[in-house]
Enzyme design. Structure first.
Site, PDB file in Angstrom:
ATOM      1  N   ARG A   1       2.940   5.194   6.294  1.00 13.27           N
ATOM      2  CA  ARG A   1       3.367   4.392   7.528  1.00 13.27           C
ATOM      3  C   ARG A   1       3.876   3.073   7.222  1.00 13.27           C
ATOM      4  O   ARG A   1       4.481   2.503   8.074  1.00 13.27           O
ATOM      5  CB  ARG A   1       2.158   4.469   8.427  1.00 13.27           C
ATOM      6  CG  ARG A   1       1.409   5.907   9.022  1.00 13.27           C
ATOM      7  CD  ARG A   1      -0.060   5.294   9.718  1.00 13.27           C
ATOM      8  NE  ARG A   1      -0.880   4.960   8.676  1.00 13.27           N
ATOM      9  CZ  ARG A   1      -2.212   4.596   9.225  1.00 13.27           C
ATOM     10  NH1 ARG A   1      -2.505   4.612  10.416  1.00 13.27           N
ATOM     11  NH2 ARG A   1      -3.102   4.042   8.145  1.00 13.27           N
TER      12      ARG A   1
ATOM     13  N   HIS B   1      -2.154  -3.862   5.046  1.00  9.71           N
ATOM     14  CA  HIS B   1      -1.984  -3.540   6.427  1.00  9.71           C
ATOM     15  C   HIS B   1      -3.257  -3.047   6.876  1.00  9.71           C
ATOM     16  O   HIS B   1      -4.294  -2.625   6.359  1.00  9.71           O
ATOM     17  CB  HIS B   1      -1.227  -2.373   6.420  1.00  9.71           C
ATOM     18  CG  HIS B   1      -1.744  -1.148   5.860  1.00  9.71           C
ATOM     19  ND1 HIS B   1      -2.155  -0.039   6.592  1.00  9.71           N
ATOM     20  CD2 HIS B   1      -1.878  -0.615   4.671  1.00  9.71           C
ATOM     21  CE1 HIS B   1      -2.564   1.083   5.894  1.00  9.71           C
ATOM     22  NE2 HIS B   1      -2.449   0.443   4.595  1.00  9.71           N
TER      23      HIS B   1
ATOM     24  N   CYS C   1      -6.203   0.340   6.997  1.00  9.10           N
ATOM     25  CA  CYS C   1      -6.072   0.846   5.342  1.00  9.10           C
ATOM     26  C   CYS C   1      -6.816   1.893   5.203  1.00  9.10           C
ATOM     27  O   CYS C   1      -8.219   1.431   5.069  1.00  9.10           O
ATOM     28  CB  CYS C   1      -5.930  -0.488   4.455  1.00  9.10           C
ATOM     29  SG  CYS C   1      -5.400   0.128   2.744  1.00  9.10           S
TER      30      CYS C   1
ATOM     31  N   CYS D   1       0.923  -1.066  -0.077  1.00 13.84           N
ATOM     32  CA  CYS D   1      -0.198  -0.014   0.131  1.00 13.84           C
ATOM     33  C   CYS D   1       1.032   1.197  -0.103  1.00 13.84           C
ATOM     34  O   CYS D   1       1.889   1.449   0.566  1.00 13.84           O
ATOM     35  CB  CYS D   1      -0.824  -0.025   1.228  1.00 13.84           C
ATOM     36  SG  CYS D   1      -2.197   1.451   1.264  1.00 13.84           S
TER      37      CYS D   1
ATOM     38  N   ASP E   1       0.182   3.786   1.553  1.00 14.56           N
ATOM     39  CA  ASP E   1       0.004   4.304   2.928  1.00 14.56           C
ATOM     40  C   ASP E   1       1.872   4.926   3.692  1.00 14.56           C
ATOM     41  O   ASP E   1       2.685   4.147   3.664  1.00 14.56           O
ATOM     42  CB  ASP E   1      -0.409   3.322   3.990  1.00 14.56           C
ATOM     43  CG  ASP E   1      -0.757   3.988   5.085  1.00 14.56           C
ATOM     44  OD1 ASP E   1      -0.095   4.675   5.903  1.00 14.56           O
ATOM     45  OD2 ASP E   1      -1.909   3.995   5.530  1.00 14.56           O
TER      46      ASP E   1
HETATM   47 ZN   LIG Z   1      -3.453   1.231   3.014  1.00 14.22          ZN
END
Ligand SMILES: [Zn+2]
Length: 208
Positions: A45, A97, A100, A41, A43
Site C-alpha cells: 500500500r 507508515h 505497518c 517499507c 508494504d
Molecule cells: Zn510496513
C-alpha cells in the site's frame, strides 16, 4: 489480479510515455541522477514513487519489511554506499507508515521463524524507548508511536555508517525521517531533531 494484465498495462504505459515524448526511453536509458535515497517499507500500500509524485530517475529506492537499516544487512548497506558515494544523493529519507505489519508482528509473542531476527530489531527499538511506549495505554497509538520511533532509530542507523558521516561532513547531505499516514494518505515529516539525538551518542558512533 490477472498476471497477464501487467503486460497490457506496461504496453499502455509505454504508449502514453512515447505519445508525450518520443525520446522518453532514449533519455531514460542514458543513466540516473537522483537527488534522494528513499528507504521505505515493502508494504504493497506504500508505493514510494506514487505517494511522492516523482518520476522514474528521480529517487533511488530501497524497500524491506518495516524500513529497517540493520548494520549487518548487506543489501541496505550496499544501497546506502552506492547512493551516497556513486550517485551522490543529497538527501536520505527513511519513511515508515502507520499500521505497518512488520511493526505489529514484532509486538506479538510468536515464533515467526526466519522473521524473528529481522523483527528483533524492532523489539530493540521498543526496549530503547520502553518508558515512553509503556506509558501509552491505547494500543493503536502505542503502535503508531513505535512506527515513528522506529523511523528515528533507522535514521540514526543511517548516520552510524562511515559513508554517510563522511558525506555529512564533506557536502552536508541531510537525513530525514518521514511517516506515511495510511489513515489520510499524508506524508508527514517527523522533523526529528538529529543534532539533539546525536549529541549524546556520536562520541560512541563517530568514525572520523
Ligand atoms: Zn510496513
Amino acid at each position: 489480479m490477472d498476471i497477464k494484465q501487467i503486460f497490457t498495462n506496461n504496453q499502455q504505459w509505454i504508449d502514453e510515455k512515447l505519445a508525450a515524448d518520443k525520446d522518453y526511453f532514449n533519455k531514460l536509458s542514458k543513466g540516473q541522477n537522483p537527488d534522494i535515497l528513499y528507504i521505505g517499507c515493502s508494504d504493497s500500500r506504500v508505493s514510494a514513487e506514487e505517494l511522492m509524485g516523482v518520476k522514474p530517475g528521480e529517487v533511488f529506492v530501497h524497500r524491506n519489511i518495516a524500513n529497517m537499516v540493520p548494520n549487518t544487512d548487506l543489501s541496505a548497506m550496499s544501497v546506502i554506499t552506492y547512493a551516497v558515494n556513486h550517485l551522490r544523493v543529497r538527501h536520505i529519507v527513511v519513511c515508515g507508515h502507520y499500521h505497518c505489519g512488520g511493526v505489529d508482528s514484532a509486538m506479538q509473542s510468536a515464533d515467526l521463524g526466519l522473521l524473528n531476527p529481522w523483527l528483533r530489531n524492532i523489539r530493540d527499538v521498543y526496549r530503547l524507548h520502553q518508558d515512553e511506549l509503556d506509558a501509552i495505554d491505547d494500543k493503536d497509538k502505542k503502535y503508531d508511536r513505535l512506527v515513528e520511533l522506529n523511523v528515528q532509530e533507522q535514521c540514526v542507523n543511517v548516520i552510524k555508517t562511515a559513508d554517510v558521516q563522511r558525506a555529512i561532513k564533506e557536502r552536508r547531505i541531510t537525513v530525514h525521517g518521514w511517516v506515511f499516514d495510511i489513515y489520510s494518505g499524508k506524508l508527514v515529516d517527523l522533523k526529528i531533531d538529529f543534532d539533539k539525538i546525536l549529541e549524546g551518542i556520536m562520541k560512541i558512533y563517530r568514525l572520523m
